[in-house]
Design a protein around this motif. Structure first.
Motif, short mmCIF file in Angstrom:
data_model
loop_
_atom_site.label_atom_id
_atom_site.label_comp_id
_atom_site.label_asym_id
_atom_site.label_seq_id
_atom_site.Cartn_x
_atom_site.Cartn_y
_atom_site.Cartn_z
N LYS A 129 64.95 -21.60 -37.93
CA LYS A 129 65.94 -21.13 -38.91
C LYS A 129 66.12 -19.62 -38.85
N ASN A 130 65.02 -18.91 -38.54
CA ASN A 130 65.07 -17.45 -38.55
C ASN A 130 65.28 -16.87 -37.15
N HIS A 131 65.69 -17.74 -36.20
CA HIS A 131 65.94 -17.31 -34.82
C HIS A 131 64.76 -16.56 -34.25
N PHE A 132 63.58 -17.06 -34.60
CA PHE A 132 62.34 -16.48 -34.10
C PHE A 132 62.02 -17.24 -32.83
N ASP A 133 62.17 -16.58 -31.67
CA ASP A 133 62.12 -17.37 -30.43
C ASP A 133 60.77 -17.31 -29.73
N LYS A 134 59.77 -16.72 -30.40
CA LYS A 134 58.45 -16.64 -29.75
C LYS A 134 57.65 -17.90 -30.03
N GLU A 135 56.72 -18.17 -29.12
CA GLU A 135 55.81 -19.27 -29.35
C GLU A 135 54.76 -18.83 -30.37
N ILE A 136 54.45 -19.70 -31.33
CA ILE A 136 53.47 -19.37 -32.37
C ILE A 136 52.08 -19.76 -31.87
N LYS A 218 55.02 -9.62 -24.68
CA LYS A 218 55.58 -9.61 -23.33
C LYS A 218 55.68 -11.02 -22.76
N ASN A 219 54.76 -11.89 -23.20
CA ASN A 219 54.76 -13.27 -22.72
C ASN A 219 55.45 -14.24 -23.68
N GLY A 220 56.22 -13.66 -24.65
CA GLY A 220 56.99 -14.52 -25.56
C GLY A 220 56.16 -15.26 -26.58
N LYS A 221 55.04 -14.66 -27.00
CA LYS A 221 54.15 -15.33 -27.97
C LYS A 221 53.81 -14.39 -29.12
N GLN A 222 53.44 -14.98 -30.25
CA GLN A 222 52.96 -14.17 -31.38
C GLN A 222 51.90 -14.93 -32.17
N PHE A 223 50.89 -14.18 -32.62
CA PHE A 223 49.85 -14.82 -33.43
C PHE A 223 50.38 -15.13 -34.83
N SER A 224 49.88 -16.22 -35.41
CA SER A 224 50.16 -16.52 -36.80
C SER A 224 48.89 -17.11 -37.41
N SER A 225 48.93 -17.36 -38.71
CA SER A 225 47.72 -17.84 -39.36
C SER A 225 48.00 -19.10 -40.17
N ALA A 226 47.04 -20.00 -40.16
CA ALA A 226 47.21 -21.26 -40.88
C ALA A 226 46.32 -21.29 -42.11
N ASN A 227 45.86 -20.11 -42.57
CA ASN A 227 44.87 -20.16 -43.66
C ASN A 227 45.49 -20.51 -45.01
N SER A 228 44.62 -20.75 -45.98
CA SER A 228 45.06 -21.47 -47.17
C SER A 228 45.88 -20.63 -48.14
N LYS A 490 43.15 -15.95 -20.58
CA LYS A 490 43.13 -16.98 -19.55
C LYS A 490 43.82 -18.26 -20.04
N LEU A 491 43.46 -18.70 -21.26
CA LEU A 491 44.01 -19.96 -21.77
C LEU A 491 45.52 -19.88 -21.97
N LEU A 492 45.99 -18.71 -22.41
CA LEU A 492 47.42 -18.56 -22.69
C LEU A 492 48.21 -18.07 -21.47
N HIS A 493 47.50 -17.92 -20.35
CA HIS A 493 48.14 -17.41 -19.12
C HIS A 493 48.86 -16.09 -19.38
N LEU A 494 48.22 -15.18 -20.09
CA LEU A 494 48.85 -13.89 -20.38
C LEU A 494 48.78 -13.01 -19.13
N SER A 495 49.89 -12.49 -18.73
CA SER A 495 49.88 -11.64 -17.53
C SER A 495 50.15 -10.20 -17.94
#
Ligand code: PLP
Length: 495
Positions: A129-136, A218-228, A490-495
Protein backbone atom coordinates in the motif's frame (compact mmCIF):
# COMPACT_ATOMS: atom_id res chain seq x y z
CA UNK A 1 -14.27 7.05 10.21
CA UNK A 2 -10.52 7.03 9.44
CA UNK A 3 -8.38 6.17 12.47
CA UNK A 4 -4.86 7.54 12.62
CA UNK A 5 -2.17 6.43 15.04
CA UNK A 6 -0.06 8.81 17.10
CA UNK A 7 2.91 8.33 19.39
CA UNK A 8 2.38 7.99 23.16
CA UNK A 9 5.16 10.61 23.49
CA UNK A 10 4.26 13.09 20.74
CA UNK A 11 0.74 13.81 19.46
CA UNK A 12 2.05 15.41 16.25
CA UNK A 13 3.77 12.20 15.21
CA UNK A 14 0.85 10.80 13.22
CA UNK A 15 0.60 7.79 10.89
CA UNK A 16 -2.00 5.75 9.08
CA UNK A 17 -2.54 2.21 10.38
CA UNK A 18 -0.44 0.66 7.62
CA UNK A 19 2.41 3.13 8.16
CA UNK A 20 2.35 2.46 11.92
CA UNK A 21 2.53 -1.30 11.28
CA UNK A 22 5.46 -0.89 8.89
CA UNK A 23 7.33 1.40 11.24
CA UNK A 24 6.68 -0.52 14.49
CA UNK A 25 8.03 2.02 16.97
CA UNK A 26 7.63 5.79 16.71
CA UNK A 27 10.76 7.85 15.99
CA UNK A 28 10.63 9.43 19.45
CA UNK A 29 10.72 5.99 21.07
CA UNK A 30 6.98 6.07 21.87
CA UNK A 31 4.39 3.47 20.93
CA UNK A 32 1.62 4.03 18.41
CA UNK A 33 -1.94 4.36 19.79
CA UNK A 34 -5.18 5.06 17.93
CA UNK A 35 -5.94 8.80 17.96
CA UNK A 36 -9.50 7.99 18.80
CA UNK A 37 -11.26 4.69 19.32
CA UNK A 38 -13.45 3.41 16.50
CA UNK A 39 -17.19 3.64 17.06
CA UNK A 40 -18.27 0.03 16.57
CA UNK A 41 -21.74 -1.29 17.06
CA UNK A 42 -21.31 -4.60 18.84
CA UNK A 43 -24.53 -6.58 18.42
CA UNK A 44 -23.70 -9.68 20.44
CA UNK A 45 -26.78 -11.61 19.27
CA UNK A 46 -25.46 -11.28 15.73
CA UNK A 47 -21.79 -11.76 16.73
CA UNK A 48 -22.73 -14.98 18.53
CA UNK A 49 -23.54 -16.53 15.15
CA UNK A 50 -20.30 -15.40 13.52
CA UNK A 51 -17.09 -17.34 12.99
CA UNK A 52 -13.77 -16.19 14.42
CA UNK A 53 -12.78 -14.97 10.96
CA UNK A 54 -15.97 -12.91 10.62
CA UNK A 55 -15.50 -11.29 14.01
CA UNK A 56 -11.86 -10.58 13.10
CA UNK A 57 -12.93 -8.82 9.91
CA UNK A 58 -15.32 -6.59 11.82
CA UNK A 59 -12.77 -5.56 14.47
CA UNK A 60 -9.77 -5.19 12.16
CA UNK A 61 -11.81 -3.11 9.67
CA UNK A 62 -12.76 -0.73 12.47
CA UNK A 63 -9.17 -0.20 13.67
CA UNK A 64 -7.07 -0.56 10.50
CA UNK A 65 -9.06 1.85 8.38
CA UNK A 66 -6.65 2.33 5.49
CA UNK A 67 -6.78 -1.38 4.63
CA UNK A 68 -9.57 -2.43 2.27
CA UNK A 69 -12.02 -5.13 3.29
CA UNK A 70 -10.57 -7.45 0.63
CA UNK A 71 -7.04 -6.90 1.90
CA UNK A 72 -8.04 -7.68 5.47
CA UNK A 73 -10.04 -10.70 4.41
CA UNK A 74 -7.01 -12.11 2.58
CA UNK A 75 -4.82 -11.55 5.68
CA UNK A 76 -7.40 -13.19 7.95
CA UNK A 77 -7.87 -16.20 5.68
CA UNK A 78 -4.11 -16.75 5.51
CA UNK A 79 -3.68 -16.38 9.29
CA UNK A 80 -6.60 -18.28 10.80
CA UNK A 81 -6.91 -21.42 8.69
CA UNK A 82 -5.97 -25.07 8.97
CA UNK A 83 -2.75 -24.27 10.85
CA UNK A 84 -5.05 -24.09 13.89
CA UNK A 85 -5.92 -27.55 15.16
CA UNK A 86 -9.33 -26.35 16.40
CA UNK A 87 -11.49 -24.76 13.66
CA UNK A 88 -13.05 -22.42 16.26
CA UNK A 89 -9.54 -20.87 16.61
CA UNK A 90 -10.17 -19.60 20.18
CA UNK A 91 -12.73 -21.90 21.86
CA UNK A 92 -14.25 -21.13 25.28
CA UNK A 93 -15.15 -23.87 27.76
CA UNK A 94 -16.20 -24.11 31.40
CA UNK A 95 -14.16 -25.90 34.06
CA UNK A 96 -14.19 -25.65 37.84
CA UNK A 97 -16.51 -22.63 37.93
CA UNK A 98 -14.55 -20.54 35.44
CA UNK A 99 -14.54 -20.06 31.68
CA UNK A 100 -11.29 -20.70 29.82
CA UNK A 101 -10.42 -18.94 26.56
CA UNK A 102 -8.05 -21.39 24.89
CA UNK A 103 -5.53 -19.46 22.81
CA UNK A 104 -3.22 -22.41 22.24
CA UNK A 105 -4.55 -24.26 19.22
CA UNK A 106 -2.17 -22.61 16.74
CA UNK A 107 1.07 -23.94 15.24
CA UNK A 108 3.22 -23.25 18.33
CA UNK A 109 0.47 -24.08 20.87
CA UNK A 110 0.71 -20.68 22.61
CA UNK A 111 -1.20 -17.42 22.37
CA UNK A 112 1.44 -15.49 20.41
CA UNK A 113 0.23 -17.37 17.31
CA UNK A 114 -3.01 -15.36 17.38
CA UNK A 115 -1.02 -12.19 16.59
CA UNK A 116 2.06 -13.57 14.83
CA UNK A 117 0.09 -15.59 12.29
CA UNK A 118 -1.47 -12.40 10.92
CA UNK A 119 1.25 -9.76 11.46
CA UNK A 120 3.45 -10.83 8.49
CA UNK A 121 0.45 -10.58 6.16
CA UNK A 122 -0.51 -7.17 7.54
CA UNK A 123 3.12 -6.03 7.08
CA UNK A 124 3.32 -7.29 3.53
CA UNK A 125 0.00 -5.64 2.65
CA UNK A 126 1.12 -2.42 4.37
CA UNK A 127 4.34 -2.48 2.33
CA UNK A 128 2.40 -2.80 -0.92
CA UNK A 129 0.00 0.00 0.00
CA UNK A 130 2.85 2.37 0.80
CA UNK A 131 4.85 1.47 -2.35
CA UNK A 132 7.59 0.15 -0.12
CA UNK A 133 9.47 -2.07 -2.55
CA UNK A 134 12.16 -3.49 -0.27
CA UNK A 135 12.14 -6.99 1.09
CA UNK A 136 11.33 -7.03 4.83
CA UNK A 137 13.90 -8.91 6.93
CA UNK A 138 13.13 -9.88 10.51
CA UNK A 139 16.25 -10.36 12.61
CA UNK A 140 15.70 -11.57 16.14
CA UNK A 141 17.29 -13.35 19.09
CA UNK A 142 15.09 -15.65 21.14
CA UNK A 143 15.30 -17.39 24.49
CA UNK A 144 12.48 -19.71 23.51
CA UNK A 145 8.94 -19.11 22.41
CA UNK A 146 8.71 -15.90 20.44
CA UNK A 147 11.29 -17.04 17.90
CA UNK A 148 9.31 -20.08 16.86
CA UNK A 149 6.01 -18.19 16.77
CA UNK A 150 7.61 -15.55 14.51
CA UNK A 151 9.19 -18.24 12.29
CA UNK A 152 5.81 -19.91 11.83
CA UNK A 153 4.17 -16.57 11.06
CA UNK A 154 6.68 -15.38 8.47
CA UNK A 155 7.42 -18.73 6.83
CA UNK A 156 6.58 -18.60 3.11
CA UNK A 157 5.15 -15.06 3.28
CA UNK A 158 6.34 -13.48 0.02
CA UNK A 159 8.49 -10.38 0.33
CA UNK A 160 9.77 -11.33 3.81
CA UNK A 161 12.68 -13.24 5.30
CA UNK A 162 13.37 -14.14 8.91
CA UNK A 163 16.58 -15.01 10.76
CA UNK A 164 16.35 -16.28 14.33
CA UNK A 165 19.38 -16.69 16.60
CA UNK A 166 19.09 -18.82 19.72
CA UNK A 167 21.61 -19.61 22.46
CA UNK A 168 22.88 -23.16 21.99
CA UNK A 169 21.90 -25.13 25.10
CA UNK A 170 19.88 -22.13 26.31
CA UNK A 171 16.44 -23.28 25.18
CA UNK A 172 14.51 -26.45 26.04
CA UNK A 173 14.95 -29.53 23.81
CA UNK A 174 11.34 -29.18 22.54
CA UNK A 175 11.88 -25.51 21.77
CA UNK A 176 15.10 -26.27 19.88
CA UNK A 177 13.46 -29.04 17.89
CA UNK A 178 10.53 -26.74 17.09
CA UNK A 179 12.87 -24.13 15.64
CA UNK A 180 15.34 -26.28 13.70
CA UNK A 181 12.53 -28.19 11.96
CA UNK A 182 10.82 -25.01 10.65
CA UNK A 183 9.85 -25.25 7.00
CA UNK A 184 9.80 -22.44 4.44
CA UNK A 185 12.48 -21.17 2.06
CA UNK A 186 12.60 -17.73 3.72
CA UNK A 187 13.39 -18.95 7.26
CA UNK A 188 16.84 -19.22 8.87
CA UNK A 189 17.65 -20.53 12.34
CA UNK A 190 21.15 -20.20 13.80
CA UNK A 191 22.47 -21.69 17.06
CA UNK A 192 24.83 -19.25 18.74
CA UNK A 193 27.75 -20.15 20.95
CA UNK A 194 26.86 -17.67 23.73
CA UNK A 195 24.02 -16.74 26.06
CA UNK A 196 20.74 -15.03 25.19
CA UNK A 197 21.75 -11.55 26.38
CA UNK A 198 24.92 -11.59 24.27
CA UNK A 199 22.97 -12.75 21.21
CA UNK A 200 20.31 -10.08 21.74
CA UNK A 201 22.90 -7.34 22.23
CA UNK A 202 24.62 -8.40 19.00
CA UNK A 203 21.29 -8.42 17.10
CA UNK A 204 20.57 -4.87 18.31
CA UNK A 205 24.05 -3.82 17.17
CA UNK A 206 23.48 -5.30 13.72
CA UNK A 207 20.06 -3.61 13.39
CA UNK A 208 21.66 -0.23 14.09
CA UNK A 209 24.93 -0.76 12.21
CA UNK A 210 25.18 1.87 9.41
CA UNK A 211 27.33 -0.37 7.21
CA UNK A 212 24.86 -3.23 7.53
CA UNK A 213 21.89 -0.96 6.79
CA UNK A 214 23.60 0.40 3.71
CA UNK A 215 24.40 -3.08 2.45
CA UNK A 216 20.79 -4.10 3.06
CA UNK A 217 19.45 -1.09 1.15
CA UNK A 218 21.84 -1.73 -1.74
CA UNK A 219 20.42 -5.25 -1.96
CA UNK A 220 16.79 -4.10 -1.80
CA UNK A 221 16.19 -5.18 1.80
CA UNK A 222 15.32 -3.53 5.11
CA UNK A 223 15.18 -4.74 8.69
CA UNK A 224 11.89 -4.67 10.56
CA UNK A 225 10.69 -5.90 13.92
CA UNK A 226 7.94 -8.28 14.93
CA UNK A 227 8.01 -7.46 18.64
CA UNK A 228 4.91 -7.08 20.74
CA UNK A 229 4.72 -3.29 20.68
CA UNK A 230 3.66 -3.28 16.99
CA UNK A 231 -0.01 -2.29 16.72
CA UNK A 232 -0.25 -5.00 14.06
CA UNK A 233 0.09 -7.46 16.94
CA UNK A 234 -2.08 -5.58 19.42
CA UNK A 235 -5.22 -5.03 17.33
CA UNK A 236 -5.66 -8.72 16.33
CA UNK A 237 -5.64 -9.55 20.06
CA UNK A 238 -8.75 -7.44 20.65
CA UNK A 239 -10.64 -9.86 18.40
CA UNK A 240 -10.63 -12.84 20.76
CA UNK A 241 -12.17 -10.87 23.63
CA UNK A 242 -15.10 -9.91 21.40
CA UNK A 243 -15.33 -13.49 20.14
CA UNK A 244 -15.17 -14.97 23.67
CA UNK A 245 -17.97 -12.75 24.94
CA UNK A 246 -20.09 -13.61 21.90
CA UNK A 247 -19.47 -17.33 22.42
CA UNK A 248 -20.57 -17.09 26.06
CA UNK A 249 -23.77 -15.38 24.87
CA UNK A 250 -24.26 -18.15 22.34
CA UNK A 251 -23.75 -20.83 25.00
CA UNK A 252 -26.41 -19.15 27.15
CA UNK A 253 -23.88 -18.38 29.90
CA UNK A 254 -24.17 -14.61 29.61
CA UNK A 255 -27.14 -12.39 28.89
CA UNK A 256 -26.10 -9.58 26.55
CA UNK A 257 -24.74 -6.74 28.68
CA UNK A 258 -23.88 -8.91 31.68
CA UNK A 259 -20.42 -8.20 33.11
CA UNK A 260 -17.57 -10.65 32.61
CA UNK A 261 -14.36 -10.43 34.69
CA UNK A 262 -11.14 -11.48 32.95
CA UNK A 263 -7.87 -12.86 34.33
CA UNK A 264 -4.83 -12.53 32.04
CA UNK A 265 -1.37 -14.08 32.60
CA UNK A 266 0.79 -11.05 31.96
CA UNK A 267 4.36 -10.38 30.87
CA UNK A 268 4.82 -7.56 28.40
CA UNK A 269 1.26 -6.26 29.08
CA UNK A 270 0.14 -6.78 25.46
CA UNK A 271 -2.60 -9.34 25.98
CA UNK A 272 -4.27 -7.52 28.89
CA UNK A 273 -3.99 -4.19 27.06
CA UNK A 274 -6.00 -5.76 24.23
CA UNK A 275 -8.66 -6.64 26.84
CA UNK A 276 -8.64 -2.98 27.92
CA UNK A 277 -9.24 -1.90 24.31
CA UNK A 278 -12.03 -4.46 24.01
CA UNK A 279 -13.65 -2.96 27.10
CA UNK A 280 -13.22 0.55 25.72
CA UNK A 281 -14.99 -0.31 22.46
CA UNK A 282 -17.95 -1.79 24.32
CA UNK A 283 -17.38 -5.40 25.33
CA UNK A 284 -19.02 -5.63 28.81
CA UNK A 285 -15.87 -6.63 30.66
CA UNK A 286 -15.55 -5.97 34.39
CA UNK A 287 -12.26 -6.20 36.24
CA UNK A 288 -9.14 -6.95 34.24
CA UNK A 289 -7.05 -9.10 36.57
CA UNK A 290 -3.36 -8.65 35.81
CA UNK A 291 -1.77 -11.94 36.86
CA UNK A 292 2.00 -12.08 37.44
CA UNK A 293 4.40 -14.78 38.59
CA UNK A 294 7.16 -14.28 41.16
CA UNK A 295 8.40 -11.35 39.04
CA UNK A 296 5.55 -9.25 40.43
CA UNK A 297 6.49 -5.74 39.31
CA UNK A 298 2.97 -5.18 38.00
CA UNK A 299 1.24 -6.49 41.14
CA UNK A 300 3.21 -3.98 43.17
CA UNK A 301 2.44 -1.25 40.64
CA UNK A 302 -1.31 -1.78 40.91
CA UNK A 303 -1.05 -1.93 44.71
CA UNK A 304 1.06 1.20 45.22
CA UNK A 305 1.26 3.27 42.03
CA UNK A 306 5.03 2.85 41.93
CA UNK A 307 6.58 0.97 39.04
CA UNK A 308 10.03 -0.12 40.18
CA UNK A 309 12.14 -2.49 38.08
CA UNK A 310 15.17 -2.39 40.36
CA UNK A 311 14.69 -5.80 41.99
CA UNK A 312 15.88 -9.41 41.73
CA UNK A 313 14.93 -11.33 38.60
CA UNK A 314 13.53 -14.85 39.06
CA UNK A 315 13.50 -17.73 36.58
CA UNK A 316 10.13 -19.42 37.03
CA UNK A 317 8.08 -22.27 35.58
CA UNK A 318 6.09 -19.66 33.59
CA UNK A 319 9.08 -18.31 31.61
CA UNK A 320 7.09 -16.19 29.13
CA UNK A 321 6.15 -13.96 32.07
CA UNK A 322 9.68 -13.61 33.44
CA UNK A 323 9.81 -9.92 32.56
CA UNK A 324 10.65 -6.82 34.58
CA UNK A 325 10.10 -4.06 32.01
CA UNK A 326 6.66 -4.50 30.39
CA UNK A 327 6.94 -2.43 27.24
CA UNK A 328 3.20 -2.17 26.56
CA UNK A 329 2.57 -0.61 29.98
CA UNK A 330 3.54 2.70 28.38
CA UNK A 331 0.24 2.63 26.51
CA UNK A 332 -1.70 2.24 29.78
CA UNK A 333 0.26 5.10 31.36
CA UNK A 334 -0.72 7.21 28.35
CA UNK A 335 -4.41 6.48 29.01
CA UNK A 336 -4.02 7.05 32.76
CA UNK A 337 -2.66 10.55 32.00
CA UNK A 338 -5.85 11.14 29.97
CA UNK A 339 -3.82 10.82 26.74
CA UNK A 340 -1.15 13.36 27.63
CA UNK A 341 2.01 12.64 25.57
CA UNK A 342 4.25 15.13 27.43
CA UNK A 343 3.43 13.60 30.80
CA UNK A 344 3.84 10.06 29.40
CA UNK A 345 7.25 10.96 27.96
CA UNK A 346 8.31 12.29 31.38
CA UNK A 347 7.36 9.03 33.14
CA UNK A 348 9.28 7.01 30.53
CA UNK A 349 12.33 9.26 30.83
CA UNK A 350 12.20 8.81 34.60
CA UNK A 351 12.00 5.03 34.18
CA UNK A 352 15.05 5.04 31.89
CA UNK A 353 16.96 7.30 34.31
CA UNK A 354 15.95 5.97 37.74
CA UNK A 355 14.45 2.53 37.07
CA UNK A 356 11.14 3.63 38.63
CA UNK A 357 8.29 6.13 38.54
CA UNK A 358 5.20 6.81 40.65
CA UNK A 359 1.93 7.82 39.04
CA UNK A 360 -0.17 10.67 40.46
CA UNK A 361 -3.32 10.35 42.57
CA UNK A 362 -5.36 11.74 39.67
CA UNK A 363 -4.09 8.94 37.43
CA UNK A 364 -5.22 6.31 39.94
CA UNK A 365 -8.81 7.45 39.37
CA UNK A 366 -8.50 5.94 35.91
CA UNK A 367 -7.08 2.53 36.73
CA UNK A 368 -9.96 0.92 38.62
CA UNK A 369 -10.45 -1.37 35.63
CA UNK A 370 -7.40 -3.33 36.81
CA UNK A 371 -6.59 -5.60 39.73
CA UNK A 372 -3.06 -6.93 40.23
CA UNK A 373 -2.29 -10.30 41.84
CA UNK A 374 0.50 -12.85 41.61
CA UNK A 375 1.25 -16.52 42.18
CA UNK A 376 4.54 -17.86 43.53
CA UNK A 377 5.92 -21.19 42.31
CA UNK A 378 4.08 -23.28 44.92
CA UNK A 379 0.77 -21.53 44.23
CA UNK A 380 1.24 -22.07 40.49
CA UNK A 381 1.77 -25.81 40.95
CA UNK A 382 -1.21 -25.96 43.32
CA UNK A 383 -3.48 -24.25 40.78
CA UNK A 384 -2.50 -26.84 38.15
CA UNK A 385 -3.22 -29.60 40.65
CA UNK A 386 -6.50 -28.19 41.97
CA UNK A 387 -7.95 -27.50 38.52
CA UNK A 388 -7.24 -31.09 37.52
CA UNK A 389 -8.48 -32.51 40.82
CA UNK A 390 -11.75 -30.56 40.64
CA UNK A 391 -12.51 -30.61 36.94
CA UNK A 392 -10.14 -33.01 35.15
CA UNK A 393 -8.89 -30.08 33.11
CA UNK A 394 -5.16 -29.85 32.44
CA UNK A 395 -3.70 -26.33 32.39
CA UNK A 396 -0.20 -24.98 31.75
CA UNK A 397 1.82 -22.96 34.32
CA UNK A 398 1.01 -19.54 32.74
CA UNK A 399 -2.71 -20.26 32.81
CA UNK A 400 -2.29 -21.54 36.39
CA UNK A 401 -0.92 -18.15 37.45
CA UNK A 402 -4.09 -16.55 36.08
CA UNK A 403 -6.28 -19.12 37.87
CA UNK A 404 -4.58 -18.37 41.18
CA UNK A 405 -4.92 -14.61 40.69
CA UNK A 406 -8.60 -15.05 39.80
CA UNK A 407 -9.24 -17.10 42.95
CA UNK A 408 -7.52 -14.47 45.05
CA UNK A 409 -9.61 -11.74 43.44
CA UNK A 410 -12.85 -13.63 44.01
CA UNK A 411 -12.12 -14.03 47.73
CA UNK A 412 -12.38 -10.25 48.09
CA UNK A 413 -15.59 -9.84 46.15
CA UNK A 414 -18.95 -10.29 47.82
CA UNK A 415 -20.55 -11.55 44.64
CA UNK A 416 -18.66 -13.65 42.11
CA UNK A 417 -19.32 -12.59 38.51
CA UNK A 418 -18.73 -14.95 35.61
CA UNK A 419 -14.98 -15.05 35.04
CA UNK A 420 -12.89 -15.71 31.96
CA UNK A 421 -9.36 -17.07 32.38
CA UNK A 422 -7.17 -16.43 29.36
CA UNK A 423 -5.34 -19.66 28.70
CA UNK A 424 -2.11 -18.73 26.94
CA UNK A 425 -0.33 -22.05 26.41
CA UNK A 426 -1.05 -25.74 26.06
CA UNK A 427 0.01 -27.94 28.98
CA UNK A 428 1.99 -29.89 26.36
CA UNK A 429 4.32 -26.98 25.91
CA UNK A 430 5.53 -27.56 29.50
CA UNK A 431 4.87 -31.28 30.02
CA UNK A 432 7.49 -31.82 32.74
CA UNK A 433 6.28 -29.00 34.99
CA UNK A 434 2.64 -29.99 34.51
CA UNK A 435 3.30 -33.68 35.10
CA UNK A 436 5.35 -32.87 38.20
CA UNK A 437 2.54 -30.68 39.59
CA UNK A 438 -0.06 -33.39 39.02
CA UNK A 439 1.71 -36.65 39.81
CA UNK A 440 5.23 -35.88 41.12
CA UNK A 441 8.56 -37.07 39.64
CA UNK A 442 8.32 -36.37 35.91
CA UNK A 443 10.43 -38.09 33.25
CA UNK A 444 13.52 -35.98 32.51
CA UNK A 445 12.73 -35.88 28.77
CA UNK A 446 10.01 -33.54 27.40
CA UNK A 447 8.64 -36.04 24.89
CA UNK A 448 8.52 -38.85 27.46
CA UNK A 449 6.79 -36.50 29.91
CA UNK A 450 4.25 -35.57 27.22
CA UNK A 451 3.51 -39.26 26.57
CA UNK A 452 3.03 -40.01 30.23
CA UNK A 453 0.90 -36.90 30.73
CA UNK A 454 -1.38 -37.99 27.87
CA UNK A 455 -1.74 -41.51 29.29
CA UNK A 456 -2.40 -40.46 32.87
CA UNK A 457 -4.84 -37.63 32.10
CA UNK A 458 -6.47 -39.25 29.08
CA UNK A 459 -5.82 -36.17 26.92
CA UNK A 460 -4.39 -35.87 23.40
CA UNK A 461 -0.88 -34.68 22.58
CA UNK A 462 -1.34 -31.78 20.11
CA UNK A 463 -0.02 -32.36 16.59
CA UNK A 464 2.44 -29.49 17.07
CA UNK A 465 4.28 -31.76 19.54
CA UNK A 466 3.64 -35.28 18.19
CA UNK A 467 4.68 -34.39 14.62
CA UNK A 468 7.94 -32.92 15.95
CA UNK A 469 9.33 -36.30 16.92
CA UNK A 470 9.89 -37.41 13.34
CA UNK A 471 10.20 -33.99 11.71
CA UNK A 472 13.42 -33.64 9.68
CA UNK A 473 16.06 -31.16 10.87
CA UNK A 474 16.23 -28.34 8.31
CA UNK A 475 18.53 -25.85 10.02
CA UNK A 476 22.03 -26.63 11.29
CA UNK A 477 23.81 -23.29 10.96
CA UNK A 478 25.94 -22.27 13.96
CA UNK A 479 27.80 -19.09 14.82
CA UNK A 480 29.89 -17.39 17.44
CA UNK A 481 28.62 -14.04 18.75
CA UNK A 482 31.34 -12.20 16.82
CA UNK A 483 30.48 -13.87 13.51
CA UNK A 484 26.71 -13.21 13.59
CA UNK A 485 27.06 -10.29 11.17
CA UNK A 486 28.99 -12.46 8.69
CA UNK A 487 26.27 -15.12 8.92
CA UNK A 488 23.54 -12.56 8.17
CA UNK A 489 25.46 -11.36 5.09
CA UNK A 490 25.95 -14.94 3.93
CA UNK A 491 22.33 -16.04 4.46
CA UNK A 492 20.91 -12.95 2.76
CA UNK A 493 23.49 -13.06 -0.05
CA UNK A 494 24.46 -9.45 0.68
CA UNK A 495 27.08 -8.26 -1.75
C1 PLP B 1 3.94 -14.00 25.90
C2 PLP B 1 3.18 -14.85 26.84
C3 PLP B 1 2.49 -14.30 27.95
C4 PLP B 1 2.54 -12.83 28.29
O1 PLP B 1 1.78 -12.06 27.40
P1 PLP B 1 2.00 -10.48 27.31
O2 PLP B 1 1.16 -10.04 26.18
O3 PLP B 1 3.48 -10.30 27.02
O4 PLP B 1 1.61 -9.91 28.61
C5 PLP B 1 1.76 -15.17 28.76
N1 PLP B 1 1.73 -16.50 28.52
C6 PLP B 1 2.38 -17.06 27.48
C7 PLP B 1 2.32 -18.54 27.29
C8 PLP B 1 3.12 -16.26 26.60
O5 PLP B 1 3.77 -16.84 25.57
Amino acid sequence: MAINYCSTRDASEKKSASQAILQGLSKDGGLFVPEQLPAIKLDFHALAEQSYQEVALKILSAFLTDFSETELKDCIDAAYGSQFEDPRIAPVSEHDGKYFLELFHGPTIAFKDLALQILPHLMRTAAKKNHFDKEIVILTATSGDTGKAALEGFKNVAGTQIIVFYPQGGVSPIQEKQMVTTEGDNTYVVAVDGNFDDAQTQVKKLLNDPEMREKMAKNGKQFSSANSINIGRLVPQVVYYVYAYAQLVKQGTLAVGETLDVSVPTGNFGNILAAYYAKKIGVPLGRLICASNQNKVLTDFFATGTYDVDRPFYLTTSPSMDILVSSNLERLVYYLTAENPEETAEFMAKLARDGEYTITEAMKENWKDFYGAYADERETAEAIHATYQNAHYVIDPHTAVAVHAADEYRLQETQALPLLVVSTASAYKFPQVVYQSLFGDAPADDFAAADKLAQKTDTQIPKAVSLLIDAPIRHNETSTIALMGQIVKKLLHLS
